[in-house]
Design a protein around this motif. Structure first.
Motif, PDB file in Angstrom:
ATOM      1  N   ILE A 179      32.885  98.397 130.594  1.00  0.00           N
ATOM      2  CA  ILE A 179      32.410  98.292 129.215  1.00  0.00           C
ATOM      3  C   ILE A 179      31.471  99.439 128.877  1.00  0.00           C
ATOM      4  CG2 ILE A 179      31.090  96.874 127.593  1.00  0.00           C
ATOM      5  CD1 ILE A 179      32.117  94.417 128.984  1.00  0.00           C
ATOM      6  N   SER A 180      30.638  99.854 129.861  1.00  0.00           N
ATOM      7  CA  SER A 180      29.679 100.917 129.603  1.00  0.00           C
ATOM      8  C   SER A 180      30.355 102.241 129.310  1.00  0.00           C
ATOM      9  CB  SER A 180      28.740 101.084 130.801  1.00  0.00           C
ATOM     10  OG  SER A 180      29.493 101.438 131.960  1.00  0.00           O
TER      11      SER A 180
ATOM     12  N   SER B 180      20.605 100.860 114.986  1.00  0.00           N
ATOM     13  CA  SER B 180      19.601 101.899 115.196  1.00  0.00           C
ATOM     14  C   SER B 180      18.335 101.611 114.408  1.00  0.00           C
ATOM     15  CB  SER B 180      20.147 103.271 114.774  1.00  0.00           C
ATOM     16  OG  SER B 180      21.303 103.602 115.519  1.00  0.00           O
ATOM     17  N   SER B 181      17.219 102.015 114.983  1.00  0.00           N
ATOM     18  CA  SER B 181      15.927 101.971 114.305  1.00  0.00           C
ATOM     19  C   SER B 181      15.095 103.118 114.842  1.00  0.00           C
ATOM     20  CB  SER B 181      15.203 100.642 114.566  1.00  0.00           C
ATOM     21  OG  SER B 181      14.951 100.480 115.947  1.00  0.00           O
ATOM     22  N   SER B 182      14.520 103.890 113.938  1.00  0.00           N
ATOM     23  CA  SER B 182      13.755 105.073 114.318  1.00  0.00           C
ATOM     24  C   SER B 182      14.647 105.999 115.130  1.00  0.00           C
ATOM     25  CB  SER B 182      12.502 104.648 115.088  1.00  0.00           C
ATOM     26  OG  SER B 182      11.704 105.785 115.381  1.00  0.00           O
ATOM     27  N   ASN B 183      14.208 106.370 116.350  1.00  0.00           N
ATOM     28  CA  ASN B 183      15.022 107.263 117.180  1.00  0.00           C
ATOM     29  C   ASN B 183      15.689 106.522 118.329  1.00  0.00           C
ATOM     30  OD1 ASN B 183      12.696 106.670 118.563  1.00  0.00           O
ATOM     31  ND2 ASN B 183      12.499 108.704 119.502  1.00  0.00           N
ATOM     32  N   THR B 184      15.806 105.214 118.195  1.00  0.00           N
ATOM     33  CA  THR B 184      16.377 104.393 119.260  1.00  0.00           C
ATOM     34  C   THR B 184      17.647 103.709 118.791  1.00  0.00           C
ATOM     35  OG1 THR B 184      14.187 103.978 120.186  1.00  0.00           O
ATOM     36  CG2 THR B 184      15.947 102.501 120.861  1.00  0.00           C
ATOM     37  N   THR B 185      18.670 103.775 119.604  1.00  0.00           N
ATOM     38  CA  THR B 185      19.913 103.064 119.340  1.00  0.00           C
ATOM     39  C   THR B 185      20.111 101.988 120.404  1.00  0.00           C
ATOM     40  OG1 THR B 185      20.980 104.958 118.302  1.00  0.00           O
ATOM     41  CG2 THR B 185      22.424 103.240 119.153  1.00  0.00           C
ATOM     42  N   THR B 186      20.343 100.781 119.977  1.00  0.00           N
ATOM     43  CA  THR B 186      20.500  99.657 120.893  1.00  0.00           C
ATOM     44  C   THR B 186      21.949  99.195 120.911  1.00  0.00           C
ATOM     45  OG1 THR B 186      18.247  98.921 120.427  1.00  0.00           O
ATOM     46  CG2 THR B 186      19.721  97.332 121.447  1.00  0.00           C
ATOM     47  N   ILE B 187      22.482  99.036 122.114  1.00  0.00           N
ATOM     48  CA  ILE B 187      23.834  98.516 122.295  1.00  0.00           C
ATOM     49  C   ILE B 187      23.735  97.043 122.654  1.00  0.00           C
ATOM     50  CG2 ILE B 187      26.016  98.774 123.517  1.00  0.00           C
ATOM     51  CD1 ILE B 187      25.241 101.196 121.921  1.00  0.00           C
ATOM     52  N   THR B 188      24.479  96.199 121.996  1.00  0.00           N
ATOM     53  CA  THR B 188      24.452  94.770 122.284  1.00  0.00           C
ATOM     54  C   THR B 188      25.854  94.255 122.558  1.00  0.00           C
ATOM     55  OG1 THR B 188      24.654  94.164 119.952  1.00  0.00           O
ATOM     56  CG2 THR B 188      22.428  94.407 120.824  1.00  0.00           C
ATOM     57  N   LEU B 189      25.914  93.194 123.337  1.00  0.00           N
ATOM     58  CA  LEU B 189      27.158  92.484 123.596  1.00  0.00           C
ATOM     59  C   LEU B 189      26.993  91.061 123.088  1.00  0.00           C
ATOM     60  CD1 LEU B 189      27.937  93.625 127.266  1.00  0.00           C
ATOM     61  CD2 LEU B 189      28.987  94.474 125.159  1.00  0.00           C
TER      62      LEU B 189
ATOM     63  N   THR C 136      24.299  88.113 144.843  1.00  0.00           N
ATOM     64  CA  THR C 136      23.539  89.318 144.538  1.00  0.00           C
ATOM     65  C   THR C 136      24.235  90.039 143.413  1.00  0.00           C
ATOM     66  OG1 THR C 136      22.863  89.486 146.833  1.00  0.00           O
ATOM     67  CG2 THR C 136      22.636  91.470 145.454  1.00  0.00           C
ATOM     68  N   SER C 137      23.561  90.170 142.285  1.00  0.00           N
ATOM     69  CA  SER C 137      24.180  90.771 141.112  1.00  0.00           C
ATOM     70  C   SER C 137      23.819  92.228 141.000  1.00  0.00           C
ATOM     71  CB  SER C 137      23.750  90.029 139.841  1.00  0.00           C
ATOM     72  OG  SER C 137      22.365  90.136 139.709  1.00  0.00           O
ATOM     73  N   LYS C 138      24.726  92.990 140.369  1.00  0.00           N
ATOM     74  CA  LYS C 138      24.495  94.400 140.105  1.00  0.00           C
ATOM     75  C   LYS C 138      24.200  94.563 138.621  1.00  0.00           C
ATOM     76  CE  LYS C 138      28.091  95.440 143.497  1.00  0.00           C
ATOM     77  NZ  LYS C 138      29.386  96.117 143.715  1.00  0.00           N
ATOM     78  N   ARG C 139      23.345  95.473 138.310  1.00  0.00           N
ATOM     79  CA  ARG C 139      23.019  95.761 136.927  1.00  0.00           C
ATOM     80  C   ARG C 139      23.758  97.008 136.490  1.00  0.00           C
ATOM     81  NH1 ARG C 139      20.776  91.579 134.069  1.00  0.00           N
ATOM     82  NH2 ARG C 139      19.600  90.338 135.545  1.00  0.00           N
ATOM     83  N   ILE C 140      24.391  96.957 135.335  1.00  0.00           N
ATOM     84  CA  ILE C 140      25.108  98.127 134.861  1.00  0.00           C
ATOM     85  C   ILE C 140      24.129  99.152 134.343  1.00  0.00           C
ATOM     86  CG2 ILE C 140      27.113  96.752 134.244  1.00  0.00           C
ATOM     87  CD1 ILE C 140      26.266  96.995 131.365  1.00  0.00           C
ATOM     88  N   LYS C 141      24.571 100.392 134.298  1.00  0.00           N
ATOM     89  CA  LYS C 141      23.740 101.454 133.767  1.00  0.00           C
ATOM     90  C   LYS C 141      23.581 101.288 132.268  1.00  0.00           C
ATOM     91  CE  LYS C 141      25.239 104.777 137.259  1.00  0.00           C
ATOM     92  NZ  LYS C 141      25.888 106.098 137.481  1.00  0.00           N
TER      93      LYS C 141
END
Length: 495
Positions: free
Chosen positions: A301-302, A428-437, A456-461
């Protein structure tokens, strides 16, 4: 020599032609986008069921008002043939006709012994609701829909703008012929629902007609919408566009069959999801996703090139038990508020005093063999997962200030694998873009894996967009802005 041709044989360079057609759709006169003229769209069909859009402007609208009628037949001679502009979506034909002062339009009377009457039109290029999620990557997509009207909202202003709209809830019957159980049939019907926004004069005229008929007639209504746009703003929905037409209870065979089906299933169609969700419910969530879709891993997905809808197989867990499981939002515009007080307030977006209502909204962890990520789940989907109504959630977490007991949810989710439909979106807000699922639907798979909370879980980048700073979806624990599929979304801006 005058050539007798069908629609597909006529091009801009064709001269001295005539074509026998019938009007299968006729829109009402409307103002152009620049407010400089009035136009009227028609859809014409020939003997081979080829269709083309025709347009008339102010003088011709008045001239032919008494002559051009739905399903009447005509012989049209030498209309102006133009290339369909791509700016208003995908047209039904590469050309369109302009009926002007130099065009000859002769009506064929039913008593005409020379011209054989054309059969009643049956051709509809309908897009099923199951297929709509696969079209969201094409912002110019315009589709035709045939659906049952379940609810019709009031005409309202959009935020602080002068734009007006009316929202109606639609349902199709793509799966009605399959012998499902009542419970599964209910879930499928709820899955096959879309919010349809009627903008500006569509809300005032067609929307008023729909609202009036629903208030006075005992049966549900069926509408045929042509050239309908797809919106992805805060959820997947439909909306009227420049070339759209909306007709109530059209007399196509497909519409008649759908109307009969709606009469037979009226009670099921009008059942409220909130009435079927309770703390004592023992029914596991069964939200059906379209079959045969390509599954990808969470890690993939990333690297997906665009926003859109994806399908994964994963475990579901609620690792954060201390998060807020509901939010308060304006009952009209659905704007979330950072408060736990349900008293009435003056909403700056609605420009009126309104009340706050709770909506279920929380985060879940999705785990597969490649990674773990966090997604939001909202509205009825969230209530079903928790097996509790949003009113009870609010009473426990906000009024009584107690933690929500999740033991029964952990037990229900433990060792189970789900097929999940996810929407990847950004804001987006200001200079930040947020990706959501956000989760649009899920269905339990017949597969057993180790418990999600014990592995044990892995965190995606962090998901990245260009050169701007991006916040990872796994970092946020608060409610997401992405809404569930059954949540009526805030209307998209008019295009």
């Amino acid at each position: 020599m005058v050539l007798r041709l069908n629609i597909h044989q006529i091009e801009p360079a064709t001269r001295d032609w005539i074509c026998k057609v019938q009007i299968v759709e006729i829109g009402r006169p409307r103002e152009s986008l620049d407010k400089k003229c009035t136009f009227q769209n028609l859809i014409l069909e020939d003997e081979q069921e080829s269709q083309i859009r025709a347009v008339m402007y102010t003088d011709e609208i008045e001239q032919y008002a008494a002559t051009l009628k739905l399903f009447n037949m005509y012989v049209i001679s030498t209309a102006r043939v133009k290339v369909s502009p791509p700016s208003y979506g995908k047209p039904i034909h590469q050309f369109y006709w302009i009926l002007d002062k130099e065009t000859i339009i002769e009506q064929i009377k039913p008593s005409n012994e020379v011209e054989k009457p054309l059969p009643p039109p049956t051709k509809l290029n309908i897009t099923s609701f199951d297929h709509i999620p696969h079209l969201v990557v094409d912002s110019a997509a315009e589709i035709d829909v045939l659906a049952v009207v379940l609810r019709c909202g009031p005409q309202k202003n959009v935020g602080r703008s002068h734009h007006k709209c009316r929202e109606i809830t639609l349902c199709d019957n793509q799966h009605y012929h399959t012998p499902y159980s009542i419970v599964l049939m209910f879930c499928i019907l709820k899955q096959n629902q879309f919010l349809f926004t009627l903008w500006e004069d569509f809300g005032e005229i067609e929307g008023h007609e729909i609202s009036s008929k629903m208030a006075t007639e005992t049966d549900l209504l069926v509408i045929l919408g042509r050239s309908i746009g797809i919106s992805t703003y805060q959820g997947l929905s439909l909306q009227t566009r420049y070339n759209s037409t909306v007709r109530v209870n059209p007399n196509y065979p497909q519409a008649v069959a759908l109307l009969n089906w709606a009469k037979e299933n009226k009670r099921l169609l009008l059942s409220s999801p909130s009435n079927t969700t309770s703390t004592s419910s023992s029914i596991a969530p069964m939200i059906v996703t379209p079959s045969g879709q390509q599954l990808i891993s969470i890690a993939e997905i990333s690297s997906a090139p665009s926003m859109g809808v994806f399908y994964i197989q994963a475990e579901i867990a609620i690792l954060d038990e201390f998060q807020d499981f509901c939010v308060l939002e304006c009952s009209r515009c659905k704007q979330k508020k950072r408060t736990k007080d349900r008293k009435d307030f003056d909403c700056p977006k609605c420009n009126r005093k309104t009340s706050l209502v709770p909506r279920c909204s929380f985060q879940v962890d999705l785990i597969d063999d490649t990674a773990t990520t966090t997604a939001s789940i909202s509205a009825e989907l969230g209530e079903k997962l928790l097996s509790i109504t949003v009113e009870d959630i609010f009473d426990i977490t906000c009024t009584k200030r107690q933690s929500l007991s999740l033991n029964h949810v952990h037990e229900m989710l433990s060792g189970k694998l789900f097929e999940i439909q996810l929407r990847k979106s950004s804001w987006s807000s200001s200079n930040t873009t947020t990706i959501t699922l956000s989760i649009l639907s899920y269905m339990e798979k017949e597969h057993t894996t180790p418990s999600a909370t014990n592995r044990t879980s892995k965190r995606i980048k962090p998901l990245e967009i260009g050169e701007v700073e991006v916040m990872a979806t796994t970092a946020a624990a608060g409610p997401s802005n992405a809404l569930g599929k059954f949540e009526p979304p805030t209307p998209a801006k008019k295009v």
